[in-house]
Design a protein around this motif. Structure first.
Motif, PDB file in Angstrom:
ATOM      1  N   LEU A  80       0.827  -1.205   0.000  1.00 13.32           N
ATOM      2  CA  LEU A  80       0.000   0.000   0.000  1.00 13.32           C
ATOM      3  C   LEU A  80       0.866   1.262   0.000  1.00 13.32           C
ATOM      4  O   LEU A  80       0.547   2.243  -0.667  1.00 13.32           O
ATOM      5  CB  LEU A  80      -0.934   0.019   1.212  1.00 13.32           C
ATOM      6  CG  LEU A  80      -2.249  -0.726   1.027  1.00 13.32           C
ATOM      7  CD1 LEU A  80      -2.963  -0.889   2.360  1.00 13.32           C
ATOM      8  CD2 LEU A  80      -3.131  -0.012   0.028  1.00 13.32           C
ATOM      9  N   ARG A  81       1.958   1.241   0.753  1.00 13.74           N
ATOM     10  CA  ARG A  81       2.866   2.396   0.753  1.00 13.74           C
ATOM     11  C   ARG A  81       3.514   2.579  -0.620  1.00 13.74           C
ATOM     12  O   ARG A  81       3.795   3.700  -1.031  1.00 13.74           O
ATOM     13  CB  ARG A  81       3.936   2.240   1.832  1.00 13.74           C
ATOM     14  CG  ARG A  81       3.440   2.597   3.226  1.00 13.74           C
ATOM     15  CD  ARG A  81       4.564   2.732   4.220  1.00 13.74           C
ATOM     16  NE  ARG A  81       5.417   1.573   4.315  1.00 13.74           N
ATOM     17  CZ  ARG A  81       5.227   0.549   5.137  1.00 13.74           C
ATOM     18  NH1 ARG A  81       4.171   0.531   5.925  1.00 13.74           N
ATOM     19  NH2 ARG A  81       6.057  -0.465   5.157  1.00 13.74           N
ATOM     20  N   GLU A  83       2.091   1.883  -3.457  1.00  9.47           N
ATOM     21  CA  GLU A  83       1.072   2.417  -4.367  1.00  9.47           C
ATOM     22  C   GLU A  83       0.920   3.888  -4.059  1.00  9.47           C
ATOM     23  O   GLU A  83       0.310   4.272  -3.084  1.00  9.47           O
ATOM     24  CB  GLU A  83      -0.273   1.699  -4.165  1.00  9.47           C
ATOM     25  CG  GLU A  83      -0.347   0.360  -4.794  1.00  9.47           C
ATOM     26  CD  GLU A  83      -0.061   0.383  -6.281  1.00  9.47           C
ATOM     27  OE1 GLU A  83      -0.581   1.259  -7.004  1.00  9.47           O
ATOM     28  OE2 GLU A  83       0.690  -0.485  -6.737  1.00  9.47           O
ATOM     29  N   ARG A  84       1.508   4.709  -4.864  1.00 13.64           N
ATOM     30  CA  ARG A  84       1.477   6.135  -4.576  1.00 13.64           C
ATOM     31  C   ARG A  84       1.164   6.918  -5.832  1.00 13.64           C
ATOM     32  O   ARG A  84       1.406   6.473  -6.944  1.00 13.64           O
ATOM     33  CB  ARG A  84       2.785   6.585  -3.952  1.00 13.64           C
ATOM     34  CG  ARG A  84       4.013   6.181  -4.724  1.00 13.64           C
ATOM     35  CD  ARG A  84       5.330   6.480  -4.029  1.00 13.64           C
ATOM     36  NE  ARG A  84       5.289   7.642  -3.206  1.00 13.64           N
ATOM     37  CZ  ARG A  84       5.827   7.706  -1.992  1.00 13.64           C
ATOM     38  NH1 ARG A  84       6.444   6.676  -1.502  1.00 13.64           N
ATOM     39  NH2 ARG A  84       5.764   8.808  -1.293  1.00 13.64           N
ATOM     40  N   ASN A 114       7.181   9.217   2.139  1.00  8.90           N
ATOM     41  CA  ASN A 114       6.507   8.520   3.229  1.00  8.90           C
ATOM     42  C   ASN A 114       6.553   9.251   4.563  1.00  8.90           C
ATOM     43  O   ASN A 114       5.583   9.227   5.319  1.00  8.90           O
ATOM     44  CB  ASN A 114       7.058   7.103   3.379  1.00  8.90           C
ATOM     45  CG  ASN A 114       6.562   6.185   2.288  1.00  8.90           C
ATOM     46  OD1 ASN A 114       5.495   6.390   1.724  1.00  8.90           O
ATOM     47  ND2 ASN A 114       7.339   5.168   1.983  1.00  8.90           N
ATOM     48  N   ASP A 126      -4.629  11.205  -1.457  1.00 10.13           N
ATOM     49  CA  ASP A 126      -3.790  10.027  -1.294  1.00 10.13           C
ATOM     50  C   ASP A 126      -4.604   8.841  -0.779  1.00 10.13           C
ATOM     51  O   ASP A 126      -4.468   7.720  -1.282  1.00 10.13           O
ATOM     52  CB  ASP A 126      -2.635  10.322  -0.334  1.00 10.13           C
ATOM     53  CG  ASP A 126      -1.669   9.171  -0.269  1.00 10.13           C
ATOM     54  OD1 ASP A 126      -0.809   9.068  -1.166  1.00 10.13           O
ATOM     55  OD2 ASP A 126      -1.785   8.344   0.668  1.00 10.13           O
ATOM     56  N   TYR A 180      -6.741   7.437  -3.528  1.00 10.03           N
ATOM     57  CA  TYR A 180      -5.948   6.680  -4.493  1.00 10.03           C
ATOM     58  C   TYR A 180      -5.627   5.277  -3.960  1.00 10.03           C
ATOM     59  O   TYR A 180      -5.826   4.279  -4.644  1.00 10.03           O
ATOM     60  CB  TYR A 180      -4.660   7.449  -4.806  1.00 10.03           C
ATOM     61  CG  TYR A 180      -3.807   6.790  -5.865  1.00 10.03           C
ATOM     62  CD1 TYR A 180      -4.075   6.988  -7.208  1.00 10.03           C
ATOM     63  CD2 TYR A 180      -2.747   5.965  -5.513  1.00 10.03           C
ATOM     64  CE1 TYR A 180      -3.300   6.385  -8.189  1.00 10.03           C
ATOM     65  CE2 TYR A 180      -1.966   5.369  -6.486  1.00 10.03           C
ATOM     66  CZ  TYR A 180      -2.243   5.577  -7.815  1.00 10.03           C
ATOM     67  OH  TYR A 180      -1.489   4.972  -8.775  1.00 10.03           O
ATOM     68  N   ARG A 181      -5.135   5.218  -2.729  1.00  9.20           N
ATOM     69  CA  ARG A 181      -4.766   3.918  -2.154  1.00  9.20           C
ATOM     70  C   ARG A 181      -5.988   3.048  -1.883  1.00  9.20           C
ATOM     71  O   ARG A 181      -5.951   1.836  -2.089  1.00  9.20           O
ATOM     72  CB  ARG A 181      -3.950   4.116  -0.885  1.00  9.20           C
ATOM     73  CG  ARG A 181      -2.581   4.688  -1.172  1.00  9.20           C
ATOM     74  CD  ARG A 181      -1.851   5.024   0.114  1.00  9.20           C
ATOM     75  NE  ARG A 181      -0.769   5.948  -0.119  1.00  9.20           N
ATOM     76  CZ  ARG A 181       0.487   5.694   0.194  1.00  9.20           C
ATOM     77  NH1 ARG A 181       0.823   4.575   0.759  1.00  9.20           N
ATOM     78  NH2 ARG A 181       1.405   6.592  -0.047  1.00  9.20           N
ATOM     79  N   ASP A 182      -7.058   3.664  -1.405  1.00  6.63           N
ATOM     80  CA  ASP A 182      -8.289   2.901  -1.183  1.00  6.63           C
ATOM     81  C   ASP A 182      -8.816   2.327  -2.491  1.00  6.63           C
ATOM     82  O   ASP A 182      -9.299   1.201  -2.542  1.00  6.63           O
ATOM     83  CB  ASP A 182      -9.365   3.764  -0.526  1.00  6.63           C
ATOM     84  CG  ASP A 182      -9.145   3.968   0.964  1.00  6.63           C
ATOM     85  OD1 ASP A 182      -8.218   3.348   1.537  1.00  6.63           O
ATOM     86  OD2 ASP A 182      -9.909   4.759   1.556  1.00  6.63           O
ATOM     87  N   TRP A 214      -7.024   1.532  -5.128  1.00 11.45           N
ATOM     88  CA  TRP A 214      -6.164   0.401  -5.483  1.00 11.45           C
ATOM     89  C   TRP A 214      -6.575  -0.837  -4.694  1.00 11.45           C
ATOM     90  O   TRP A 214      -6.725  -1.922  -5.273  1.00 11.45           O
ATOM     91  CB  TRP A 214      -4.688   0.735  -5.205  1.00 11.45           C
ATOM     92  CG  TRP A 214      -3.793  -0.431  -5.465  1.00 11.45           C
ATOM     93  CD1 TRP A 214      -3.247  -0.800  -6.665  1.00 11.45           C
ATOM     94  CD2 TRP A 214      -3.367  -1.419  -4.516  1.00 11.45           C
ATOM     95  NE1 TRP A 214      -2.511  -1.955  -6.514  1.00 11.45           N
ATOM     96  CE2 TRP A 214      -2.566  -2.348  -5.200  1.00 11.45           C
ATOM     97  CE3 TRP A 214      -3.594  -1.590  -3.149  1.00 11.45           C
ATOM     98  CZ2 TRP A 214      -1.997  -3.450  -4.564  1.00 11.45           C
ATOM     99  CZ3 TRP A 214      -3.024  -2.688  -2.517  1.00 11.45           C
ATOM    100  CH2 TRP A 214      -2.227  -3.597  -3.230  1.00 11.45           C
ATOM    101  N   LEU A 215      -6.784  -0.683  -3.400  1.00 14.80           N
ATOM    102  CA  LEU A 215      -7.141  -1.832  -2.563  1.00 14.80           C
ATOM    103  C   LEU A 215      -8.509  -2.398  -2.947  1.00 14.80           C
ATOM    104  O   LEU A 215      -8.683  -3.618  -3.022  1.00 14.80           O
ATOM    105  CB  LEU A 215      -7.110  -1.435  -1.084  1.00 14.80           C
ATOM    106  CG  LEU A 215      -7.305  -2.570  -0.085  1.00 14.80           C
ATOM    107  CD1 LEU A 215      -6.282  -3.677  -0.287  1.00 14.80           C
ATOM    108  CD2 LEU A 215      -7.235  -2.018   1.336  1.00 14.80           C
ATOM    109  N   ALA A 256      -6.733   5.508   4.875  1.00 15.49           N
ATOM    110  CA  ALA A 256      -6.320   4.277   4.188  1.00 15.49           C
ATOM    111  C   ALA A 256      -6.260   3.155   5.182  1.00 15.49           C
ATOM    112  O   ALA A 256      -5.857   3.326   6.313  1.00 15.49           O
ATOM    113  CB  ALA A 256      -4.969   4.467   3.519  1.00 15.49           C
TER     114      ALA A 256
END
Length: 179
Positions: free
Chosen positions: A8-9, A11-12, A19, A90, A93-95, A97-98, A175
């Motif tokens: 997850l980190r 995936e940016r 970070n 951010d 975006y990460r959510d 992807w998940l 996230a």
């Protein structure tokens, strides 16, 4: 969990923050305004390194530092609207992807199992020291509620639990939420 966390980190956003800066913003996004010392303890970093990070975030217009109204020796760090929007972008975006990975790789039953497990993991991850500090704050607030005493607090000052909501902005899940 560690592998998923690292993934997850990784995936940016192409223009995303490093970070260290992201961790500081995420803490403010989830927990609301606070002091640098409290943030350093919560993030398990040295105060000196966090001070540099916060100075850079302030220079970028993502956080503000203001003297604490109750203790003039302390500064309160708070997200600016731009900081909130940066963090929300951010998280989104990460959510996303998940969610896509979960939809592609997991059955509905497996997704529900993860939702239940996430709640349990959140309980296990709670900071016992923070729970004790919250209990102490509530005790002080109860004492302040005695007749004839003023609490001296205004809505939205970061000490009421309305923490990750910028004025006029719907609250977003951080996230790693329930999705």
């Amino acid at each position: 969990m560690n592998r998923l966390s690292r993934r997850l980190r990784a995936e940016r956003l192409p223009d995303g923050l490093p970070n260290g800066k992201l961790a500081a913003l995420a803490h403010l996004y989830r927990s609301g305004p606070g002091t640098a010392g409290a943030m350093a303890a919560a993030l398990h970093v040295q105060p000196q390194s966090l001070t540099r990070t916060l100075a850079a975030l302030e220079e970028d217009g993502l956080v503000t530092r203001t003297k604490d109204a109750t203790d003039g020796r302390q500064y309160r760090i708070e997200l600016t609207r731009r900081g909130f929007e940066t963090m929300a972008r951010d998280v989104e975006y990460r959510d996303g992807w998940l969610r896509r990975r979960m939809a592609a790789e997991l059955t509905p039953t497996e997704r529900e199992l993860l939702r239940l497990a996430a709640r349990l993991l959140d309980r296990l991850a709670e900071d016992e020291d923070e729970d004790e500090r919250e209990d102490e704050r509530e005790d002080r607030e109860d004492a302040d509620d005695e007749p004839g005493r003023s609490r001296g607090r205004t809505p939205g000052d970061g000490r009421t639990g309305a923490h990750s909501k910028a004025p006029g902005t719907p609250q977003k899940e951080a996230a790693g939420g329930e999705e």
